[in-house]
Design an enzyme around this catalytic site. Structure first.
Site, PDB file in Angstrom:
ATOM      1  N   GLY A  96     -21.764  -4.245  -6.396  1.00  0.00           N
ATOM      2  CA  GLY A  96     -21.671  -3.893  -7.808  1.00  0.00           C
ATOM      3  C   GLY A  96     -21.191  -5.097  -8.587  1.00  0.00           C
ATOM      4  O   GLY A  96     -20.213  -5.031  -9.326  1.00  0.00           O
ATOM      5  N   GLU A 119     -26.391  -5.506  -6.953  1.00  0.00           N
ATOM      6  CA  GLU A 119     -26.236  -4.795  -8.211  1.00  0.00           C
ATOM      7  C   GLU A 119     -27.408  -3.816  -8.354  1.00  0.00           C
ATOM      8  O   GLU A 119     -28.544  -4.168  -8.085  1.00  0.00           O
ATOM      9  CB  GLU A 119     -26.193  -5.828  -9.356  1.00  0.00           C
ATOM     10  CG  GLU A 119     -26.199  -5.271 -10.756  1.00  0.00           C
ATOM     11  CD  GLU A 119     -25.150  -4.203 -11.027  1.00  0.00           C
ATOM     12  OE1 GLU A 119     -23.951  -4.448 -10.812  1.00  0.00           O
ATOM     13  OE2 GLU A 119     -25.559  -3.103 -11.458  1.00  0.00           O
ATOM     14  N   ASN A 154     -29.163  -0.612  -4.029  1.00  0.00           N
ATOM     15  CA  ASN A 154     -28.231   0.502  -4.066  1.00  0.00           C
ATOM     16  C   ASN A 154     -27.442   0.438  -2.765  1.00  0.00           C
ATOM     17  O   ASN A 154     -27.903   0.867  -1.719  1.00  0.00           O
ATOM     18  CB  ASN A 154     -28.983   1.823  -4.171  1.00  0.00           C
ATOM     19  CG  ASN A 154     -28.034   3.018  -4.172  1.00  0.00           C
ATOM     20  OD1 ASN A 154     -26.828   2.862  -4.018  1.00  0.00           O
ATOM     21  ND2 ASN A 154     -28.581   4.198  -4.356  1.00  0.00           N
ATOM     22  N   ASP A 177     -17.335   1.534 -10.844  1.00  0.00           N
ATOM     23  CA  ASP A 177     -17.411   2.622 -11.817  1.00  0.00           C
ATOM     24  C   ASP A 177     -16.450   3.725 -11.386  1.00  0.00           C
ATOM     25  O   ASP A 177     -16.471   4.144 -10.239  1.00  0.00           O
ATOM     26  CB  ASP A 177     -18.834   3.171 -11.878  1.00  0.00           C
ATOM     27  CG  ASP A 177     -19.805   2.138 -12.428  1.00  0.00           C
ATOM     28  OD1 ASP A 177     -19.379   1.323 -13.275  1.00  0.00           O
ATOM     29  OD2 ASP A 177     -20.975   2.139 -12.010  1.00  0.00           O
ATOM     30  N   THR A 252     -13.862 -12.000 -12.955  1.00  0.00           N
ATOM     31  CA  THR A 252     -14.856 -10.944 -13.131  1.00  0.00           C
ATOM     32  C   THR A 252     -14.927 -10.598 -14.609  1.00  0.00           C
ATOM     33  O   THR A 252     -13.937 -10.703 -15.334  1.00  0.00           O
ATOM     34  CB  THR A 252     -14.458  -9.687 -12.342  1.00  0.00           C
ATOM     35  OG1 THR A 252     -13.130  -9.308 -12.725  1.00  0.00           O
ATOM     36  CG2 THR A 252     -14.481  -9.939 -10.847  1.00  0.00           C
ATOM     37  N   GLU A 254     -15.248  -7.710 -15.930  1.00  0.00           N
ATOM     38  CA  GLU A 254     -14.365  -6.577 -16.214  1.00  0.00           C
ATOM     39  C   GLU A 254     -12.909  -7.025 -16.252  1.00  0.00           C
ATOM     40  O   GLU A 254     -12.129  -6.576 -17.086  1.00  0.00           O
ATOM     41  CB  GLU A 254     -14.551  -5.482 -15.161  1.00  0.00           C
ATOM     42  CG  GLU A 254     -15.891  -4.761 -15.239  1.00  0.00           C
ATOM     43  CD  GLU A 254     -16.126  -4.030 -16.547  1.00  0.00           C
ATOM     44  OE1 GLU A 254     -15.147  -3.578 -17.170  1.00  0.00           O
ATOM     45  OE2 GLU A 254     -17.298  -3.921 -16.947  1.00  0.00           O
TER      46      GLU A 254
HETATM   47  C1  LIG Z   1     -17.838  -1.626 -13.926  1.00  0.00           C
HETATM   48  S1  LIG Z   1     -19.078  -2.644 -13.197  1.00  0.00           S
HETATM   49  C2  LIG Z   1     -18.134  -3.998 -12.495  1.00  0.00           C
HETATM   50  C3  LIG Z   1     -18.928  -5.263 -12.430  1.00  0.00           C
HETATM   51  C4  LIG Z   1     -18.248  -6.463 -11.780  1.00  0.00           C
HETATM   52  N1  LIG Z   1     -17.873  -6.196 -10.407  1.00  0.00           N
HETATM   53  C5  LIG Z   1     -17.027  -6.896 -12.569  1.00  0.00           C
HETATM   54  O1  LIG Z   1     -15.923  -6.673 -12.069  1.00  0.00           O
HETATM   55  O2  LIG Z   1     -17.152  -7.442 -13.650  1.00  0.00           O
HETATM   56  C6  LIG Z   1     -19.639  -1.778 -11.793  1.00  0.00           C
HETATM   57  C7  LIG Z   1     -21.000  -2.226 -11.353  1.00  0.00           C
HETATM   58  O3  LIG Z   1     -21.382  -1.594 -10.146  1.00  0.00           O
HETATM   59  C8  LIG Z   1     -22.756  -1.332 -10.197  1.00  0.00           C
HETATM   60  N2  LIG Z   1     -23.060  -0.268  -9.218  1.00  0.00           N
HETATM   61  C9  LIG Z   1     -22.708   1.024  -9.292  1.00  0.00           C
HETATM   62  N3  LIG Z   1     -23.171   1.702  -8.239  1.00  0.00           N
HETATM   63  C10 LIG Z   1     -23.834   0.817  -7.467  1.00  0.00           C
HETATM   64  C11 LIG Z   1     -24.535   0.919  -6.230  1.00  0.00           C
HETATM   65  N4  LIG Z   1     -24.638   2.090  -5.601  1.00  0.00           N
HETATM   66  N5  LIG Z   1     -25.116  -0.194  -5.717  1.00  0.00           N
HETATM   67  C12 LIG Z   1     -24.992  -1.393  -6.373  1.00  0.00           C
HETATM   68  N6  LIG Z   1     -24.338  -1.538  -7.521  1.00  0.00           N
HETATM   69  C13 LIG Z   1     -23.764  -0.465  -8.078  1.00  0.00           C
HETATM   70  C14 LIG Z   1     -22.990  -0.928 -11.629  1.00  0.00           C
HETATM   71  O4  LIG Z   1     -24.332  -1.041 -12.023  1.00  0.00           O
HETATM   72  C15 LIG Z   1     -22.067  -1.885 -12.368  1.00  0.00           C
HETATM   73  O5  LIG Z   1     -22.733  -3.062 -12.752  1.00  0.00           O
END
Ligand SMILES: C[S@@+](CC[C@H](N)C(=O)[O-])C[C@H]1O[C@@H](n2cnc3c(N)ncnc32)[C@H](O)[C@@H]1O
Lengths: 278, 537
Positions: A96, A119, A154, A177, A252, A254
């Site tokens: 992610g 991602e 995924n 998330d 990151t 976030e």
């Molecule tokens: C809140 S963001 C955090 C992004 C990054 N790690 C940061 O800290 O800036 C969570 C990310 O996880 C991704 N994500 C959620 N479920 C996922 C999955 N099953 N496989 C891959 N990515 C996923 C979302 O699309 C999102 O971009």
């Protein structure tokens, strides 16, 4: 969706011309935005390798391909037809990875290790890919960023398609998330049953890094890793001595947002233990 | 014309008996002479003899918004009570979260569950090695039922129901531990639970969730006062903000659904719909092999280390639906699903040993059918969906020979393969059946003076051979739903049909013509469709 169609067109135009013209300028994030959540349970028209052996990494890490294109030396085990082998395996996964802040901050610090951002959102993945491409071009003289790549996946379903047993030394789960609602907890990226998959792809001694600004999610992650016999929490002094931890806190996207809002950040690391006898 | 009776969807050997599920009842046959001994029927008014007594809510609450698609994604036993629950009929036949992305498709899928029966349909059977107990998974009431064979003084037989336990999600495949003491149940939500074969109501109160290390998360937690998980500081996206607002509006409502009160442990889980599970003993160790809709076959250690994944058998490119580990060659795994091939694995190392083209054999059958019916079409787009794989060990010229029998959804045939010493599958025989094969079981008896190797196959007596939707016409010869075949040498020859009981009437429901089809043929639904669940931006 009339507005978005227009927007999408603009976005495509931007990306196409961006890719044609410059490989050096960093991509503009606003053309890669996508709604915040993708459903991890649906089919998504994902592409993924049938197995780790059939994964062709050569386009992701061209500088690490062991048999260069056109070389007469063909792999003798032609079982994995046409797959060009890398000189080493991916060892670090950022699950992610979002817009890739951690990835690009970590890549120069671990120049001899292959890092992969994973991602689920297409646009976001493309952004990270374009970003890495630009960084590679900007640093052509030093060869930096050749060890970082990003792909769409995924991870909740297909992690074992990409990595073989004990392949990874580190997994990052940064600001996952939160899925606040109880009935969506199965959508969380950490659960007892998913932790078994992380344990499968991470070698004994390897580390899972977690960080979140949601205390409840932090507690959830700690509870689920603590209760999993394959993991043990890394003590705080050791945690704070790990250079990846500060990168995770500050680099990151976030993490930066939370910083601006002066929010809290909860960090927890877990070590993959040896499997007991069976 | 006589009424159409339900065909048998599951067959299982149980000691000296054969148990066969048709709709929601179970017939028991003697293996001595294949005579029908008794029929167990669902009690008219549902009274769970044990376990939770409260009935499932049957009213469907309106979905709040499209996001409710994840309603059913509540982690089985690991989650606090769900706020809303879907009508049980609409849940579970689909993989979590499928709907909402394409409502229409989702509805098709949910119809797939409804069987058109008055009582819940039996979707899986298992039996203890000792032969005394039979376990059944039932669909609509998400239950696992345990039965016991009882032979009365007068020599009559009865299948007595011992317990019903309502699982967090619909169970769909069953296995047992080596010692017969523990049931391993896989559900449509991707989780595999263990639960003791036997339990009594008194234990029931105290022995609630076990809390072995691997199952902590399945422990029931006392309802906590509601505290929003997000604070204003944590929110950094519009959507999270909305979620927080919603959350703040929530109150401490009493949970509508409580966790099962009987002992059950979460062993492992896939983020996918499970289709089959087997437990194998190999070199003195126990393993659990689980298969899912997303092409995976996973090998985990047995209890109590089921949280450790030993490996995967990766090679399928469509759903996997059936697994078979031959008893005497338990290093091998034969798997089948939506692919054209049957796969032979060395499951512990995860290596593919061989593949055999099943589709080619299926096509021959479908072409023959076309010629016979002067029709055309079906054979051009044959799809394989393996619905049964069975192993038989035969005495051969030089020692023994292993035979694998496979059936595919909607195909009126048995496909017989020789499993060679090199672990290749050679197609040696196709047996045409007067109806689509629904289930197959191998019955070897060494007890009698003349050892025999039999195959009982259940066929679809309602639909036309080769079709999963067209019913036979009144003028067609009625066919018996159970047929017996016997090996003569390597060749499988027909012996007789089994005299079966009355069975439930296969009701023709004008409003929902597809219901029976969906009970008997639910695998092809697992195939991913192009364009399915396209991501919305
Ligand atoms: C809140 S963001 C955090 C992004 C990054 N790690 C940061 O800290 O800036 C969570 C990310 O996880 C991704 N994500 C959620 N479920 C996922 C999955 N099953 N496989 C891959 N990515 C996923 C979302 O699309 C999102 O971009």
């Amino acid at each position: 969706m009339a507005g978005p169609a227009n927007k999408r067109q603009k976005r495509e135009e931007y990306k196409n011309s961006y890719r044609e013209e410059s490989t050096v300028a960093l991509p503009k994030k606003k053309f890669y935005r996508q709604r915040a959540h993708a459903n991890p349970f649906s089919d998504h028209q994902l592409t993924y390798p049938v197995s780790p052996e059939s994964m062709d990494w050569s386009s992701y890490y061209p500088a690490f391909v062991s048999t260069p294109p056109g070389s007469a030396v063909e792999d003798s085990n032609a079982a994995t037809d046409g797959v060009r082998k890398l000189s080493q395996d991916v060892e670090v996964a950022d699950i992610g990875c979002g817009f890739g802040g951690l990835l690009v901050a970590l890549a120069p610090k671990l120049p001899n290790t292959l890092l992969l951002g994973m991602e689920i959102r297409t646009q976001v993945t493309e952004y990270v890919q374009d970003r890495i491409k630009a960084l590679r071009a900007q640093n052509a003289d030093t060869g930096l960023y050749q060890n970082a790549a990003c792909l769409r996946a995924n991870t909740m379903k297909f992690l074992p398609n990409f990595f073989k047993k004990h392949q990874l030394s580190k997994i990052f789960l940064c600001f996952p998330d939160p899925h606040f609602k109880a009935r969506k907890h199965k959508a969380r990226i950490v659960s007892t049953t998913l932790n078994s998959e992380y344990a499968y792809v991470v070698r004994p001694g390897g580390i899972i890094y977690t960080i979140t600004d949601v205390e409840d999610l932090h507690n959830w992650m700690v509870q689920h890793f603590d209760s999993h016999p394959s993991f043990a929490r890394v003590p705080e002094d050791e945690q704070e001595a790990d250079e990846c931890v500060s990168v995770m806190r500050t680099e990151t996207e976030e993490g930066k947002k939370v910083e601006r809002n002066k929010g809290p950040k909860f960090v927890a690391l877990f070590r993959r233990l040896e499997d007991p006898e069976w | 014309m006589s009424k159409l009776r339900m065909p048998y969807q599951c067959l299982q050997r149980s000691g000296n008996l054969l148990v066969a599920a048709r709709g929601s009842s179970i017939d028991s046959f003697s293996l001595q002479d294949y005579s029908l001994l008794s029929t167990w029927r669902f009690p008219p008014a549902q009274e769970p003899s044990n376990g939770r007594t409260s009935q499932e809510p049957t009213n469907k609450l309106p979905a709040e918004n499209s996001e409710s698609s994840v309603d059913i994604a509540v982690g089985a036993a690991s989650s606090p009570p769900a706020k809303r629950r879907k009508l049980s009929d609409s849940e579970g036949s689909q993989k979590p979260g499928d709907e909402g992305k394409g409502k229409k498709k989702a509805n098709n899928r949910s119809d797939a569950v409804a069987s058109g029966l008055d009582a819940p349909a039996i979707t899986a059977l298992a039996a203890t090695k000792g032969g005394r107990h039979v376990i059944a998974a039932t669909n609509e009431d998400k239950s696992i039922r345990v039965f016991e064979h009882v032979f009365k003084q007068d020599g009559t037989h009865q299948l007595r129901s011992l317990s019903q336990r309502i699982m967090p999600k619909r169970p769909c495949a069953l296995a047992l531990t080596e010692d017969d003491a523990t049931i391993i149940a896989a559900d449509k939500f991707g989780d595999v639970y263990s639960l003791p074969l036997l339990f009594s109501e008194s234990e029931n109160q105290t022995a609630a969730n076990g809390s072995s290390p691997s199952s902590q998360a399945s422990g029931t937690t006392a309802p906590k006062p509601f505290v929003p998980a997000a604070s204003d500081l944590t929110v950094h996206s519009q959507r999270n903000l909305k979620a927080l607002e919603n959350q703040k509006r929530q109150t401490n409502q009493p949970p509508e659904k409580s966790e099962p009160t009987f002992e059950h442990k979460l062993l492992l889980g896939h983020v996918s719909m499970l289709t089959d599970v087997v437990r194998v003993s190999f070199q003195g160790r126990s393993y659990i092999i689980s298969a899912d809709r997303d092409e995976h076959i996973r090998v985990s250690r047995g209890i109590p280390q089921a949280h450790i994944i030993e490996g995967f058998c990766l090679g399928h490119t469509e759903f996997v639906s059936r697994l078979c580990v031959p008893d005497e060659r338990s290093n091998l795994l034969i798997s089948g699903g939506g692919d054209d091939y049957l796969f032979v694995w060395n499951w512990l190392s995860g290596t593919l040993v061989s593949k055999v083209d099943l589709k080619a054999a299926v096509e021959v059958v479908m072409r023959d059918l076309e010629t016979e019916n002067h029709s055309s079409g079906p054979a051009d787009h044959v799809k394989v969906a393996v619905s049964g794989i069975s192993h038989v060990r035969l005495p051969g010229e030089n020692g023994v020979e292993d035979i694998i029998i496979a059936i595919s959804e909607g195909v009126p045939a048995l496909f017989v393969f020789l499993l060679t010493p090199e672990s290749h599958l050679n197609h040696i025989q196709t047996i045409r059946l007067p109806g689509n094969a629904l289930a197959v079981v191998s019955i070897s008896s060494t007890s009698s003076s003349t050892p025999s190797n039999d195959i009982v196959v259940s066929i679809d007596s309602i639909h036309k051979p080769g079709s999963t939707t067209d019913r036979r016409s009144d003028t067609d010869e009625p066919v018996d739903p159970l047929r017996l075949y016997r090996f003569q040498g390597r060749e499988l020859v027909p012996v007789s049909t089994l005299q079966s009981g009355d069975g439930d009437e296969a009701l023709e429901n004008e409003n929902q013509p597809g219901r029976l089809t969906n009970l008997l043929y639910n695998l092809e639904n697992l195939r991913k469709r192009d364009g399915e669940a396209k991501e919305v931006e």
